[in-house]
Design a protein around this motif. Structure first.
Motif, PDB file in Angstrom:
ATOM      1  N   ASN A 108       0.817  -1.208   0.000  1.00 26.37           N
ATOM      2  CA  ASN A 108       0.000   0.000   0.000  1.00 26.37           C
ATOM      3  C   ASN A 108       0.853   1.261   0.000  1.00 26.37           C
ATOM      4  N   GLY A 112       0.547   4.086  -2.788  1.00 32.70           N
ATOM      5  CA  GLY A 112       0.333   5.473  -2.393  1.00 32.70           C
ATOM      6  C   GLY A 112       1.437   6.389  -2.893  1.00 32.70           C
ATOM      7  N   TYR A 113       2.676   5.909  -2.884  1.00 35.08           N
ATOM      8  CA  TYR A 113       3.803   6.699  -3.388  1.00 35.08           C
ATOM      9  C   TYR A 113       3.664   6.952  -4.884  1.00 35.08           C
ATOM     10  N   ALA A 116       1.045   9.569  -5.482  1.00 36.80           N
ATOM     11  CA  ALA A 116       1.402  10.887  -4.953  1.00 36.80           C
ATOM     12  C   ALA A 116       2.510  11.559  -5.750  1.00 36.80           C
ATOM     13  N   PHE A 127      -7.256   6.242  -9.425  1.00 30.33           N
ATOM     14  CA  PHE A 127      -7.347   6.494  -7.992  1.00 30.33           C
ATOM     15  C   PHE A 127      -8.807   6.587  -7.543  1.00 30.33           C
ATOM     16  N   TRP A 171      -5.778   2.310   3.002  1.00 31.81           N
ATOM     17  CA  TRP A 171      -4.365   2.547   3.321  1.00 31.81           C
ATOM     18  C   TRP A 171      -3.649   3.229   2.161  1.00 31.81           C
ATOM     19  N   ILE A 172      -4.025   2.907   0.922  1.00 33.27           N
ATOM     20  CA  ILE A 172      -3.446   3.604  -0.225  1.00 33.27           C
ATOM     21  C   ILE A 172      -3.788   5.088  -0.166  1.00 33.27           C
ATOM     22  N   PHE A 173      -5.013   5.387   0.219  1.00 37.80           N
ATOM     23  CA  PHE A 173      -5.441   6.779   0.353  1.00 37.80           C
ATOM     24  C   PHE A 173      -4.611   7.514   1.406  1.00 37.80           C
ATOM     25  N   CYS A 175      -1.578   6.693   2.577  1.00 40.89           N
ATOM     26  CA  CYS A 175      -0.181   6.791   2.155  1.00 40.89           C
ATOM     27  C   CYS A 175      -0.008   7.873   1.088  1.00 40.89           C
ATOM     28  N   ARG A 176      -0.943   7.959   0.176  1.00 37.49           N
ATOM     29  CA  ARG A 176      -0.883   9.018  -0.838  1.00 37.49           C
ATOM     30  C   ARG A 176      -0.902  10.394  -0.192  1.00 37.49           C
ATOM     31  N   THR A 212       2.780   7.526   9.761  1.00 35.94           N
ATOM     32  CA  THR A 212       1.723   6.886   8.978  1.00 35.94           C
ATOM     33  C   THR A 212       1.922   5.382   8.910  1.00 35.94           C
ATOM     34  N   SER A 290      -1.497  12.280   7.845  1.00 33.67           N
ATOM     35  CA  SER A 290      -2.131  11.670   6.675  1.00 33.67           C
ATOM     36  C   SER A 290      -3.446  12.333   6.321  1.00 33.67           C
TER      37      SER A 290
END
Length: 294
Positions: A108, A112-113, A116, A127, A171-173, A175-176, A212, A290
């Motif tokens: 994740n 997210g990286y 972003a 997304f 979690w992707i949200f 991390c982004r 995070t 976050s």
């Protein structure tokens, strides 16, 4: 002249104190409301913990007594530990929680990286599709997931427990949002030093979103530790049950023994309570960092 200067100093020293008093009076109603809500939230938890040290007669006693008698303090805990295979249930739960959370943190964070820091065709649409999956209840995809696990012959295995739970749009949200807060100059400086894209992610960016990542660790382990439905479906063998499933079956068999039900719930809750106490500082910091940008 000296007396006037002393009086002026006293006045200036009193101002912060007066301001503190005014602020205290201003926010006192908010403090009272928060205390009332805190009491309403903590009262069932405290009653459950105290009930785990009481006998059934004390639990059902009216008017109720707050504190248990000294001669029955650990009897319920001994009974629960001897009637269930506590070590096997705990081992399965730890493997399930850690096996889901650690790979999930890495996967994740990578996703997210990418959302972003990279620009690629269809990024925003992709997304949005990820975010749309957050609105789908787990019960809707439960049957297709079960069929996949069944045809892969992963029923009553750790693979069947872990693999469907690894990726998470939530979690992707997060991390982004965390990676978006980092300045772009860090990437440029790392590229000048000769780092590749994965090196920038692993050595530069990932350590800067430590709160995070710890938030993901705490909440991920907590979600898997308390998960009842998915392990009940794909791991119904007695040797593969998790702690929540084993204790739920134990409580269901003894619905009239409320003191043992309280004890079983306390046994399940205790490890997560200790984990949160030690990680709450990072948990709060991760939620704040976050949630600044979406």
């Amino acid at each position: 002249m000296v007396e006037k200067m002393k009086n002026q100093e006293l006045i200036t020293n009193k101002k912060p104190l007066d301001l503190q008093i005014k602020n205290g009076i201003k926010y006192f109603p908010v403090f009272v409301v928060l205390c009332v809500f805190a009491f309403l939230l903590l009262a069932p938890l405290v009653w459950m913990c105290l009930g785990s040290f009481k006998s059934d007669a004390e639990v059902m006693q009216y008017p109720p007594k707050f504190f248990p008698q000294a001669n029955h303090l650990l009897e319920n805990w001994k009974t629960v530990m001897t009637r269930i295979d506590f070590l096997t249930l705990t081992k399965n739960t730890v493997i399930y929680a850690v096996g889901c959370t650690i790979p999930s943190m890495f996967i994740n964070a990578l996703a997210g990286y990418a959302f972003a820091r990279f620009n690629f065709k269809g990024k925003n649409l992709l997304f949005l599709l990820f975010l749309a999956t957050m609105m789908i209840p787990f019960q809707v995809i439960m049957v297709p997931l079960y069929l996949e696990v069944y045809y892969l012959k992963w029923l009553n295995t750790y693979w069947g427990l872990i693999i469907p739970k690894v990726a998470s749009a939530y979690w992707i949200f997060l991390c982004r949002a965390a990676f978006q807060e980092l300045p772009k100059e860090l990437e440029d400086a790392a590229r000048i030093d000769g780092l590749g894209e994965f090196g920038i992610f692993w050595k530069i960016m990932l350590p800067l979103v430590k709160p995070t990542m710890i938030t993901m660790l705490l909440l991920g382990i907590n979600n898997c530790w308390n998960d009842l439905l998915w392990p009940l479906i794909v791991a119904n063998a007695s040797t593969m049950r998790t702690l929540s499933n084993g204790l739920a079956i134990f409580i269901g068999d003894r619905t009239s023994e409320y003191s043992l039900a309280f004890t079983a719930a306390a046994v399940s809750m205790l490890p997560m309570l200790v984990l949160y106490i030690f990680g709450q500082k990072y948990f709060v910091a991760g939620q704040v960092s976050s949630g600044i940008k979406g």
